[in-house]
Design a protein around this motif. Structure first.
Motif, PDB file in Angstrom:
ATOM      1  N   SER A  13       0.868  -1.172   0.000  1.00 24.60           N
ATOM      2  CA  SER A  13       0.000   0.000   0.000  1.00 24.60           C
ATOM      3  C   SER A  13       0.904   1.221   0.000  1.00 24.60           C
ATOM      4  N   VAL A  14       0.447   2.283  -0.619  1.00 19.11           N
ATOM      5  CA  VAL A  14       1.278   3.477  -0.745  1.00 19.11           C
ATOM      6  C   VAL A  14       1.701   4.017   0.625  1.00 19.11           C
ATOM      7  N   PRO A  15       0.791   4.140   1.612  1.00 22.65           N
ATOM      8  CA  PRO A  15       1.242   4.642   2.924  1.00 22.65           C
ATOM      9  C   PRO A  15       2.290   3.743   3.583  1.00 22.65           C
ATOM     10  N   GLU A  16       2.138   2.429   3.450  1.00 22.93           N
ATOM     11  CA  GLU A  16       3.097   1.516   4.075  1.00 22.93           C
ATOM     12  C   GLU A  16       4.455   1.562   3.373  1.00 22.93           C
ATOM     13  N   VAL A  17       4.431   1.697   2.047  1.00 22.32           N
ATOM     14  CA  VAL A  17       5.691   1.855   1.323  1.00 22.32           C
ATOM     15  C   VAL A  17       6.361   3.170   1.727  1.00 22.32           C
ATOM     16  N   ALA A  18       5.561   4.233   1.843  1.00 29.56           N
ATOM     17  CA  ALA A  18       6.103   5.525   2.269  1.00 29.56           C
ATOM     18  C   ALA A  18       6.691   5.445   3.674  1.00 29.56           C
ATOM     19  N   ALA A  19       6.079   4.628   4.534  1.00 32.00           N
ATOM     20  CA  ALA A  19       6.570   4.476   5.903  1.00 32.00           C
ATOM     21  C   ALA A  19       7.802   3.600   5.983  1.00 32.00           C
ATOM     22  N   GLY A  20       8.143   2.916   4.883  1.00 32.46           N
ATOM     23  CA  GLY A  20       9.355   2.105   4.853  1.00 32.46           C
ATOM     24  C   GLY A  20       9.213   0.700   5.375  1.00 32.46           C
ATOM     25  N   VAL A  21       7.974   0.224   5.572  1.00 35.69           N
ATOM     26  CA  VAL A  21       7.808  -1.128   6.109  1.00 35.69           C
ATOM     27  C   VAL A  21       7.806  -2.182   5.013  1.00 35.69           C
ATOM     28  N   SER A  22       7.612  -1.778   3.756  1.00 37.12           N
ATOM     29  CA  SER A  22       7.624  -2.713   2.637  1.00 37.12           C
ATOM     30  C   SER A  22       8.393  -2.114   1.472  1.00 37.12           C
ATOM     31  N   ASP A  23       9.045  -2.969   0.701  1.00 38.69           N
ATOM     32  CA  ASP A  23       9.801  -2.537  -0.471  1.00 38.69           C
ATOM     33  C   ASP A  23       9.222  -3.174  -1.730  1.00 38.69           C
ATOM     34  N   PRO A  24       8.527  -2.407  -2.570  1.00 38.45           N
ATOM     35  CA  PRO A  24       8.040  -2.985  -3.829  1.00 38.45           C
ATOM     36  C   PRO A  24       9.168  -3.396  -4.761  1.00 38.45           C
ATOM     37  N   GLU A  25      10.369  -2.938  -4.489  1.00 39.62           N
ATOM     38  CA  GLU A  25      11.523  -3.301  -5.331  1.00 39.62           C
ATOM     39  C   GLU A  25      11.849  -4.785  -5.286  1.00 39.62           C
ATOM     40  N   ILE A  26      11.193  -5.552  -4.401  1.00 35.56           N
ATOM     41  CA  ILE A  26      11.411  -6.997  -4.440  1.00 35.56           C
ATOM     42  C   ILE A  26      10.975  -7.578  -5.782  1.00 35.56           C
ATOM     43  N   ALA A  27      10.094  -6.865  -6.500  1.00 33.60           N
ATOM     44  CA  ALA A  27       9.698  -7.332  -7.838  1.00 33.60           C
ATOM     45  C   ALA A  27      10.893  -7.342  -8.782  1.00 33.60           C
ATOM     46  N   GLU A  28      11.783  -6.365  -8.648  1.00 36.36           N
ATOM     47  CA  GLU A  28      12.992  -6.336  -9.471  1.00 36.36           C
ATOM     48  C   GLU A  28      13.910  -7.501  -9.125  1.00 36.36           C
ATOM     49  N   LEU A  29      14.050  -7.779  -7.822  1.00 36.66           N
ATOM     50  CA  LEU A  29      14.902  -8.893  -7.399  1.00 36.66           C
ATOM     51  C   LEU A  29      14.329 -10.223  -7.880  1.00 36.66           C
ATOM     52  N   ALA A  30      13.007 -10.352  -7.847  1.00 32.41           N
ATOM     53  CA  ALA A  30      12.375 -11.585  -8.317  1.00 32.41           C
ATOM     54  C   ALA A  30      12.639 -11.802  -9.796  1.00 32.41           C
ATOM     55  N   GLU A  31      12.553 -10.734 -10.583  1.00 30.93           N
ATOM     56  CA  GLU A  31      12.799 -10.866 -12.026  1.00 30.93           C
ATOM     57  C   GLU A  31      14.267 -11.206 -12.285  1.00 30.93           C
ATOM     58  N   GLN A  32      15.158 -10.593 -11.552  1.00 34.24           N
ATOM     59  CA  GLN A  32      16.580 -10.896 -11.727  1.00 34.24           C
ATOM     60  C   GLN A  32      16.892 -12.343 -11.366  1.00 34.24           C
ATOM     61  N   ASP A  33      16.216 -12.861 -10.338  1.00 33.00           N
ATOM     62  CA  ASP A  33      16.439 -14.253  -9.937  1.00 33.00           C
ATOM     63  C   ASP A  33      15.954 -15.221 -11.009  1.00 33.00           C
ATOM     64  N   GLY A  34      14.825 -14.879 -11.644  1.00 38.61           N
ATOM     65  CA  GLY A  34      14.311 -15.709 -12.733  1.00 38.61           C
ATOM     66  C   GLY A  34      13.401 -16.842 -12.309  1.00 38.61           C
ATOM     67  N   ARG A  35      13.416 -17.207 -11.028  1.00 41.56           N
ATOM     68  CA  ARG A  35      12.576 -18.300 -10.546  1.00 41.56           C
ATOM     69  C   ARG A  35      11.381 -17.815  -9.748  1.00 41.56           C
ATOM     70  N   ALA A  36      11.431 -16.572  -9.316  1.00 40.81           N
ATOM     71  CA  ALA A  36      10.464 -16.076  -8.339  1.00 40.81           C
ATOM     72  C   ALA A  36       9.374 -15.245  -8.995  1.00 40.81           C
ATOM     73  N   SER A  37       8.180 -15.341  -8.437  1.00 38.44           N
ATOM     74  CA  SER A  37       7.063 -14.494  -8.829  1.00 38.44           C
ATOM     75  C   SER A  37       6.495 -13.837  -7.578  1.00 38.44           C
ATOM     76  N   VAL A  38       5.989 -12.624  -7.746  1.00 37.55           N
ATOM     77  CA  VAL A  38       5.424 -11.861  -6.627  1.00 37.55           C
ATOM     78  C   VAL A  38       3.932 -11.711  -6.834  1.00 37.55           C
ATOM     79  N   MET A  39       3.165 -12.033  -5.804  1.00 34.45           N
ATOM     80  CA  MET A  39       1.713 -11.846  -5.796  1.00 34.45           C
ATOM     81  C   MET A  39       1.354 -10.924  -4.632  1.00 34.45           C
ATOM     82  N   LEU A  40       0.252 -10.184  -4.792  1.00 33.22           N
ATOM     83  CA  LEU A  40      -0.185  -9.233  -3.777  1.00 33.22           C
ATOM     84  C   LEU A  40      -1.558  -9.610  -3.263  1.00 33.22           C
ATOM     85  N   CYS A  41      -1.668  -9.666  -1.939  1.00 33.25           N
ATOM     86  CA  CYS A  41      -2.936  -9.954  -1.269  1.00 33.25           C
ATOM     87  C   CYS A  41      -3.162  -8.818  -0.272  1.00 33.25           C
ATOM     88  N   HIS A  42      -4.141  -7.957  -0.550  1.00 40.41           N
ATOM     89  CA  HIS A  42      -4.238  -6.685   0.162  1.00 40.41           C
ATOM     90  C   HIS A  42      -4.583  -6.845   1.638  1.00 40.41           C
TER      91      HIS A  42
END
Length: 303
Positions: A54-83
């Motif tokens: 969520s935008v407020p939680e990302v702004a607060a620094g508790v979550s990093d959406p950049e894990i999507a980049e790491l998942a793509e670089q790894d090649g084996r991982a997929s990211v799903m979101l459950c609100h």
């Protein structure tokens, strides 16, 4: 017991995986996510990560959406979101660790001043594990790179706004701030929600982002689903109780109630009621009746 005991539990579990890994946590930081990927044996081809952004939680620094980049670089991982995710589960093949720890430095003990957390082993066949996995599968959307970039951009805009709402993490006792719609043009909401805010002035954009933060709609929804979520949130407002119960709301009464409850001026209350009417007209099947005291009535207007 070491301060990084929880991380050692996760590390040892992941190292045993042969074909499948599942990482489920509301809050995931990129450094710990990368450390988890590094532990997983190269022969494991399926890595599923479920989290929430969520935008407020990302702004607060508790979550990093950049894990999507790491998942793509790894090649084996997929990211799903459950609100509405709050569960924390980590799986290697058919063995799960279930408990309280997010995939963050403080939760896993990888940084000083670690949290006190708990993870216990369960099998994949446990009925509560199955219940949670089924619910997550039914309510998740892909955490794409595009969506990750949108979240970070909007979080940065929120950080620049001194009037942005504070973060209330689900599960805590604090109640969210009282909210009344601010955006005068509700058609802008879905555009900004999707990251399309070009040609919108900074002050107007800040108001739209504040409304979206208070609405707390999960990311990645189609426009129709987004509209339904916004409408459901609107109907939780005390000001709309009469519309929900009687099918109509008197605008003069709503304005007077706002003056009494919020201590605002008559002009401020009038503007707020007009904004609520605009939102209802856009997201719901209602119509205005300009006879006597103006009213909003449920249903389409017959012509």
């Amino acid at each position: 017991m070491t301060t990084d005991h929880v991380w050692r539990q996760i590390e040892q579990l992941l190292a045993t995986a042969t074909h499948r890994v599942i990482l489920i946590a509301p809050f995931i930081k990129k450094e710990v996510f990368q450390a988890a990927l590094d532990v997983i044996p190269a022969g494991v081809e399926q890595i599923t990560c479920v989290t929430r952004w969520s935008v407020p939680e990302v702004a607060a620094g508790v979550s990093d959406p950049e894990i999507a980049e790491l998942a793509e670089q790894d090649g084996r991982a997929s990211v799903m979101l459950c609100h509405n995710l709050h569960a924390k589960l980590y799986a290697a093949d058919d063995l799960y660790l279930v408990g309280s720890a997010n995939l963050t430095g403080k939760a896993t003990g990888r940084v000083p001043a670690a949290n006190i957390e708990l993870l216990v082993e369960l099998s994949a066949a446990h009925p509560e594990v199955q219940r949670v996995i089924t619910a997550i599968n039914a309510g998740s959307v892909p955490g794409t790179l595009e969506l990750a970039q949108q979240m970070r951009e909007q979080a940065n805009l929120m950080l620049a706004d001194e009037d942005s709402p504070r973060v209330v993490v689900p599960g805590q006792d604090e109640q969210p701030e009282r909210w009344l719609p601010e955006t005068r043009n509700p058609e802008r909401l879905y555009r900004v929600y999707n990251g399309h805010h070009q040609h919108i002035g900074s002050d107007v954009l800040a108001g739209v982002l504040r409304d979206l933060a208070h609405l707390d709609v999960g990311p990645g929804l189609a426009e129709q689903d987004f509209g339904r979520a916004v409408l459901a949130r609107l109907h939780t407002m005390p000001e709309l109780q009469a519309l929900t119960e009687a099918g109509r709301i008197n605008l003069a009464d709503a304005q007077a109630e706002l003056v009494a409850a919020e201590g605002c001026t008559g002009e401020q209350a009038k503007r707020t009621v007009e904004t609520i009417a605009a939102w209802l007209s856009y997201f719901d099947e209602v119509h205005l009746v300009p006879v006597g005291p103006w009213e909003i009535r449920q249903g389409k207007e017959l012509t």
